[in-house]
Design an enzyme around this catalytic site. Structure first.
Site, PDB file in Angstrom:
ATOM      1  N   HIS A  18       0.866  -1.185   0.000  1.00  0.00           N
ATOM      2  CA  HIS A  18       0.000   0.000   0.000  1.00  0.00           C
ATOM      3  C   HIS A  18       0.896   1.226   0.000  1.00  0.00           C
ATOM      4  O   HIS A  18       1.938   1.257   0.662  1.00  0.00           O
ATOM      5  CB  HIS A  18      -0.877   0.026   1.262  1.00  0.00           C
ATOM      6  CG  HIS A  18      -1.347   1.403   1.634  1.00  0.00           C
ATOM      7  ND1 HIS A  18      -0.730   2.173   2.603  1.00  0.00           N
ATOM      8  CD2 HIS A  18      -2.360   2.163   1.152  1.00  0.00           C
ATOM      9  CE1 HIS A  18      -1.344   3.330   2.705  1.00  0.00           C
ATOM     10  NE2 HIS A  18      -2.335   3.361   1.834  1.00  0.00           N
ATOM     11  N   ALA A  71     -18.980  11.714  -1.448  1.00  0.00           N
ATOM     12  CA  ALA A  71     -17.939  10.678  -1.410  1.00  0.00           C
ATOM     13  C   ALA A  71     -18.223   9.611  -2.459  1.00  0.00           C
ATOM     14  O   ALA A  71     -19.360   9.201  -2.665  1.00  0.00           O
ATOM     15  CB  ALA A  71     -17.880  10.051  -0.022  1.00  0.00           C
TER      16      ALA A  71
END
Length: 416
Positions: A212, A365
């Site tokens: 990540h 969002a």
């Protein structure tokens, strides 16, 4: 600059276990190593040259999609940090996606050709186009993003590489989160700008770790004053511990940090260990890396250059590990362990990760993009415990007690 890159690349090689094997091999192997360092040097030289001459904007055909900000506006404001950051994340996204696609292409090229199949005994599987699905989206309040997702590849089960360039007014939940980190804002409604790149790669082979990384830039206006800062990090989540890989990963990140401040790696490594912690499990998500937030020193351009170095270190820190293990043998048992560890990954992201929470609380969002970090498959078992002295138990020891992979504390103790 190119000389420093070459030396740094060669130093990284000396810390990888595979280099020990290289030392005992013929001269051509050394030539190959030096050639690789030269290629890295040349590529970084080109990248720095493009940045210096603002040629990032002219490389549209190399990006995954058209930038969120209109090209005409980027050209006019190329000295502004908002434009510089957008061009950086566009480039990092494209470079990383192309590198992963190349691994998929090479993996399928190693398979049988159509003429080599015995149709009576083989199930013929045509080579799929394991490419990123590119989804460019916009939001009414301001800005948008580019979501790139690759699924069901031979090497990568799911790979997501996102950029977002958004603006608007911070919602109360986001303001409160920032105040909890020591941001002293006076206005209730705060205009903001945020640009960042975020990626999570879930490989198919359990012997290949998940990675990540996220690098971002924030601006917030409060009483006619602009507050700015950078944040981000890169961390590795293996399913089976390979110490050689962990050392290579951390050393690559340390070199990126050391080019700017010798104190950065140790400080941000600890921050990473503390941040990617699952309190209700008493374990870390992986073997760490670096993590930082609220970086606004020594000045804006220097902070940007540090973030650039960290982002550019992702490929050399991860791709050699993928190439090393993508064809390793594994079975049902290893796959089940991988799925269980992915369940832990989901728990951290949905319960503790600040970036996920911020995204979910942002007006309009885009949940599909926010949740792209979740694996394609995961598993939970009640009260699962690995067998004592097993490879799985070896990993858990490191997750419960983070290790000083580069022996920095030991080195400090010996010098004092």
């Amino acid at each position: 600059m190119s000389y420093k890159v070459a030396i740094r690349s060669f130093k990284t090689l000396t810390y990888v276990g595979s280099y020990k094997k290289l030392r005992d091999r013929p001269v051509p192997y050394y030539c190959a190593a030096l050639l690789g360092a030269g290629i890295v040097t040349y590529n970084q030289y080109k990248q720095n040259k493009y940045r210096a001459e603002a040629k990032e904007i002219m490389q549209l055909r190399n990006y995954m999609a058209e930038p969120i900000t209109p090209i005409s506006q980027l050209e006019k404001t190329q000295d502004d940090m908002k434009a510089q950051m957008e061009m950086l994340i566009m480039r990092i996204q494209a470079e990383f996606c192309r590198a992963l696609e190349k691994e998929e292409d090479e993996a399928w090229n190693d398979e049988k050709t159509e003429d080599e199949y015995d149709y009576e005994n083989d199930i013929f599987l045509p080579s799929p186009e394991a490419k990123f699905k590119v989804d460019r989206w916009t939001r009414k309040e301001g800005g948008g993003g580019i979501t790139c997702v690759l699924q069901d590849g031979r090497v990568f089960e799911k790979a997501g590489v996102n950029i977002s360039v958004v603006s608007g007014k911070l919602p109360p939940a986001a303001v409160q989160q920032m105040k909890s980190r020591g941001k002293n804002f006076e206005n209730k409604e705060l205009p903001f700008f945020a640009a960042g790149v975020s990626a999570v790669i879930h490989p198919r082979n359990p012997m290949v770790p998940t990675i990540h990384f996220n690098y971002r830039y924030f601006e917030v206006e409060d009483k006619n004053e602009v507050h700015w800062w950078f944040g981000g990090g890169t961390d590795l989540t293996p399913y089976y511990l390979n110490e050689e890989d962990a050392i290579h990963f951390h050393m690559t990140l340390k070199h990126a940090c050391d080019a700017h401040d010798a104190s950065y790696y140790e400080k941000f490594k600890k921050w990473c260990d503390d941040y990617f912690h699952i309190p209700h499990r008493g374990e870390r998500r992986g073997v760490g890396g670096i993590f930082f937030d609220d970086v606004d020193q020594p000045n804006q351009q220097s902070a940007f250059e540090f973030v650039t170095s960290c982002a550019e270190a992702v490929i050399p820190s991860y791709l050699p590990i993928v190439q090393k293990h993508k064809d390793d043998a594994y079975g049902y048992y290893e796959r089940q362990w991988q799925l269980l560890r992915r369940g832990r990954y989901v728990e951290f992201n949905l319960i503790y990760d600040r970036g996920t929470k911020f995204g979910l609380h942002t007006p309009e969002a885009r949940y599909e993009s926010i949740l792209m970090s979740l694996p394609l498959n995961a598993k939970w078992e009640y009260m699962h415990e690995p067998k004592p002295n097993s490879p799985e138990a070896k990993l858990m020891q490191v997750l419960k007690v983070p290790r000083d992979w580069l022996l920095i504390q030991k080195s400090k103790s010996s010098t004092t």
